[in-house]
Design a protein around this motif. Sequence first.
Motif, mmCIF file in Angstrom:
data_model
loop_
_atom_site.group_PDB
_atom_site.id
_atom_site.type_symbol
_atom_site.label_atom_id
_atom_site.label_comp_id
_atom_site.label_asym_id
_atom_site.label_seq_id
_atom_site.Cartn_x
_atom_site.Cartn_y
_atom_site.Cartn_z
ATOM 1 N N THR A 68 -13.222 -7.861 9.211
ATOM 2 C CA THR A 68 -12.700 -6.506 9.243
ATOM 3 C C THR A 68 -13.492 -5.647 8.272
ATOM 4 O O THR A 68 -14.542 -6.069 7.783
ATOM 5 C CB THR A 68 -11.191 -6.510 8.912
ATOM 6 N N ASP A 69 -12.990 -4.448 7.961
ATOM 7 C CA ASP A 69 -13.763 -3.562 7.093
ATOM 8 C C ASP A 69 -13.648 -3.973 5.634
ATOM 9 O O ASP A 69 -12.797 -4.776 5.248
ATOM 10 C CB ASP A 69 -13.351 -2.101 7.288
ATOM 11 N N ALA A 70 -14.525 -3.388 4.809
ATOM 12 C CA ALA A 70 -14.622 -3.785 3.405
ATOM 13 C C ALA A 70 -13.317 -3.531 2.649
ATOM 14 O O ALA A 70 -12.938 -4.325 1.786
ATOM 15 C CB ALA A 70 -15.772 -3.046 2.738
ATOM 16 N N SER A 71 -12.635 -2.442 2.949
ATOM 17 C CA SER A 71 -11.395 -2.127 2.231
ATOM 18 C C SER A 71 -10.367 -3.233 2.412
ATOM 19 O O SER A 71 -9.700 -3.651 1.442
ATOM 20 C CB SER A 71 -10.832 -0.792 2.714
ATOM 21 N N ALA A 72 -10.229 -3.725 3.630
ATOM 22 C CA ALA A 72 -9.268 -4.795 3.884
ATOM 23 C C ALA A 72 -9.704 -6.106 3.237
ATOM 24 O O ALA A 72 -8.882 -6.867 2.714
ATOM 25 C CB ALA A 72 -9.082 -4.980 5.388
ATOM 26 N N LEU A 73 -11.008 -6.381 3.252
ATOM 27 C CA LEU A 73 -11.492 -7.621 2.642
ATOM 28 C C LEU A 73 -11.270 -7.620 1.128
ATOM 29 O O LEU A 73 -10.832 -8.623 0.545
ATOM 30 C CB LEU A 73 -12.983 -7.802 2.948
ATOM 31 N N VAL A 74 -11.577 -6.500 0.475
ATOM 32 C CA VAL A 74 -11.378 -6.416 -0.967
ATOM 33 C C VAL A 74 -9.900 -6.540 -1.306
ATOM 34 O O VAL A 74 -9.514 -7.245 -2.255
ATOM 35 C CB VAL A 74 -11.970 -5.102 -1.517
ATOM 36 N N ALA A 75 -9.037 -5.892 -0.538
ATOM 37 C CA ALA A 75 -7.595 -5.997 -0.780
ATOM 38 C C ALA A 75 -7.114 -7.438 -0.619
ATOM 39 O O ALA A 75 -6.254 -7.900 -1.375
ATOM 40 C CB ALA A 75 -6.843 -5.070 0.165
ATOM 41 N N ALA A 76 -7.695 -8.171 0.337
ATOM 42 C CA ALA A 76 -7.301 -9.565 0.557
ATOM 43 C C ALA A 76 -7.642 -10.447 -0.636
ATOM 44 O O ALA A 76 -6.971 -11.463 -0.877
ATOM 45 C CB ALA A 76 -7.972 -10.103 1.816
ATOM 46 N N LEU A 77 -8.679 -10.082 -1.391
ATOM 47 C CA LEU A 77 -9.018 -10.821 -2.605
ATOM 48 C C LEU A 77 -8.196 -10.350 -3.794
ATOM 49 O O LEU A 77 -7.740 -11.152 -4.615
ATOM 50 C CB LEU A 77 -10.507 -10.651 -2.925
ATOM 51 N N LEU A 78 -8.014 -9.044 -3.900
ATOM 52 C CA LEU A 78 -7.415 -8.479 -5.108
ATOM 53 C C LEU A 78 -5.911 -8.739 -5.193
ATOM 54 O O LEU A 78 -5.389 -9.008 -6.281
ATOM 55 C CB LEU A 78 -7.696 -6.979 -5.152
ATOM 56 N N GLU A 79 -5.210 -8.679 -4.074
ATOM 57 C CA GLU A 79 -3.749 -8.817 -4.124
ATOM 58 C C GLU A 79 -3.307 -10.173 -4.689
ATOM 59 O O GLU A 79 -2.439 -10.222 -5.568
ATOM 60 C CB GLU A 79 -3.148 -8.585 -2.734
ATOM 61 N N PRO A 80 -3.879 -11.301 -4.250
ATOM 62 C CA PRO A 80 -3.468 -12.585 -4.851
ATOM 63 C C PRO A 80 -3.805 -12.692 -6.336
ATOM 64 O O PRO A 80 -3.068 -13.312 -7.097
ATOM 65 C CB PRO A 80 -4.257 -13.624 -4.039
ATOM 66 N N ILE A 81 -4.920 -12.074 -6.752
ATOM 67 C CA ILE A 81 -5.290 -12.073 -8.163
ATOM 68 C C ILE A 81 -4.254 -11.306 -8.978
ATOM 69 O O ILE A 81 -3.760 -11.783 -10.011
ATOM 70 C CB ILE A 81 -6.685 -11.442 -8.345
ATOM 71 N N LEU A 82 -3.901 -10.118 -8.505
ATOM 72 C CA LEU A 82 -2.958 -9.275 -9.239
ATOM 73 C C LEU A 82 -1.583 -9.924 -9.324
ATOM 74 O O LEU A 82 -0.897 -9.814 -10.346
ATOM 75 C CB LEU A 82 -2.848 -7.911 -8.553
ATOM 76 N N ASP A 83 -1.183 -10.600 -8.252
ATOM 77 C CA ASP A 83 0.149 -11.197 -8.230
ATOM 78 C C ASP A 83 0.253 -12.454 -9.071
ATOM 79 O O ASP A 83 1.338 -12.833 -9.507
ATOM 80 C CB ASP A 83 0.534 -11.535 -6.777
ATOM 81 N N GLU B 45 -12.058 -0.868 -7.759
ATOM 82 C CA GLU B 45 -11.660 0.053 -8.836
ATOM 83 C C GLU B 45 -10.594 1.031 -8.352
ATOM 84 O O GLU B 45 -9.627 1.328 -9.072
ATOM 85 C CB GLU B 45 -12.879 0.805 -9.369
ATOM 86 N N GLU B 46 -10.745 1.542 -7.134
ATOM 87 C CA GLU B 46 -9.752 2.471 -6.594
ATOM 88 C C GLU B 46 -8.393 1.792 -6.422
ATOM 89 O O GLU B 46 -7.340 2.381 -6.736
ATOM 90 C CB GLU B 46 -10.243 3.020 -5.253
ATOM 91 N N LEU B 47 -8.396 0.566 -5.931
ATOM 92 C CA LEU B 47 -7.137 -0.154 -5.741
ATOM 93 C C LEU B 47 -6.456 -0.438 -7.077
ATOM 94 O O LEU B 47 -5.225 -0.356 -7.194
ATOM 95 C CB LEU B 47 -7.387 -1.455 -4.980
ATOM 96 N N LEU B 48 -7.247 -0.782 -8.084
ATOM 97 C CA LEU B 48 -6.667 -1.039 -9.409
ATOM 98 C C LEU B 48 -6.102 0.238 -10.019
ATOM 99 O O LEU B 48 -5.009 0.233 -10.600
ATOM 100 C CB LEU B 48 -7.732 -1.647 -10.317
ATOM 101 N N ALA B 49 -6.825 1.338 -9.881
ATOM 102 C CA ALA B 49 -6.342 2.613 -10.418
ATOM 103 C C ALA B 49 -5.014 3.003 -9.776
ATOM 104 O O ALA B 49 -4.111 3.526 -10.446
ATOM 105 C CB ALA B 49 -7.387 3.701 -10.206
ATOM 106 N N ALA B 50 -4.885 2.725 -8.483
ATOM 107 C CA ALA B 50 -3.636 3.047 -7.792
ATOM 108 C C ALA B 50 -2.464 2.227 -8.318
ATOM 109 O O ALA B 50 -1.301 2.655 -8.198
ATOM 110 C CB ALA B 50 -3.804 2.818 -6.290
ATOM 111 N N ARG B 51 -2.766 1.063 -8.919
ATOM 112 C CA ARG B 51 -1.714 0.222 -9.512
ATOM 113 C C ARG B 51 -1.494 0.527 -10.982
ATOM 114 O O ARG B 51 -0.710 -0.147 -11.647
ATOM 115 C CB ARG B 51 -2.101 -1.257 -9.349
ATOM 116 N N GLY B 52 -2.216 1.499 -11.528
ATOM 117 C CA GLY B 52 -2.070 1.831 -12.936
ATOM 118 C C GLY B 52 -2.801 0.896 -13.867
ATOM 119 O O GLY B 52 -2.543 0.864 -15.067
#
Length: 329
Positions: free
Chosen positions: A226-241, A274-281
Amino acid sequence: MKKIINNPADVVTDALRGLAAAHPALLRVTRDPAVVAWAGSPVAGKVAVISGGGSGHEPLHTGFVGPGMLDAACPGAVFTSPTPDQVQAAAAQVDGGAGVLLLVKNYTGDVLNFETAAEFLDNTRTVLIDDDVAVQDSSFTAGRRGVGATVLVEKIAGAAAAAGADLDTCARLAEAVVAGARSMGLALTAPTVPHVGSPSFVLPEDEVEVGIGIHGEPGRRREPLTDASALVAALLEPILDDLPFVAGDEVLLFTNSMGGTPLLELYLAHGIAEELLAARGITVIRRLVGPYVTSLDMQGISLTLLRLDPALTDLWDAPVHTAALRWGM
């Protein structure tokens, strides 16, 4: 298989010869057993920091030998742990009398061989690196794998040792980095090990492997490309949680190429993260982008987040001069 090599059995030896030729003032390279040491070592009264692992992940670990980082690295065969005699030889070359800190990625062979070597060394501490949130267990490890955080541990522990910290303090800081770091990666293609001559796994053109390891181990799952935004989110969400990371945290974001991903795509992915992290504060105050923990020619990326405090930030910023990482010198 298309690779710039001679005999596949000699890849590591030939690469070490080239490393020595490229950095004669910085590195002292021996090949029997294989050890890459800082040319300025040993330093009397300084803790010696040693790491190592299978080759094929360059610049990890040999590219991080030098002032402010590792005193020595032990390169094994491709995707194969270094032997205990390599670790002992490295310690004999760089121990300045203040003890030896062994930084070990959590793979069964690495753990066993570094443990065996430590039994024959005086005044050592071992820190295991296990930052990969993708799996709890695999055929390569007992527990989580050591991946991207390895670079951060080596840099921060190496800076502490260079500043004169004692062995217990260096080990405590390395453990703090391990405790505060989480990583996850994905692959678009599998790596090809030279002496095998074929990819480690077969991945259809329209799929990605999410949660891969750095030895070509399969991941958590396969998904449609899929697109890069979805791929990055798929990596970042498990890390953040996993830690979890929360609003108000200040972090180091490390966006890593697995070897075959161009910087154009890597910076694109980093910007999205970076954008996804900023959105999470969550505030990114330090960054590292590039191919630093690779898996030969694998196309893919990994993300690593480290929660920072002032002490860790100062040690990250401290001067370093290695073949692959340098600033402040």
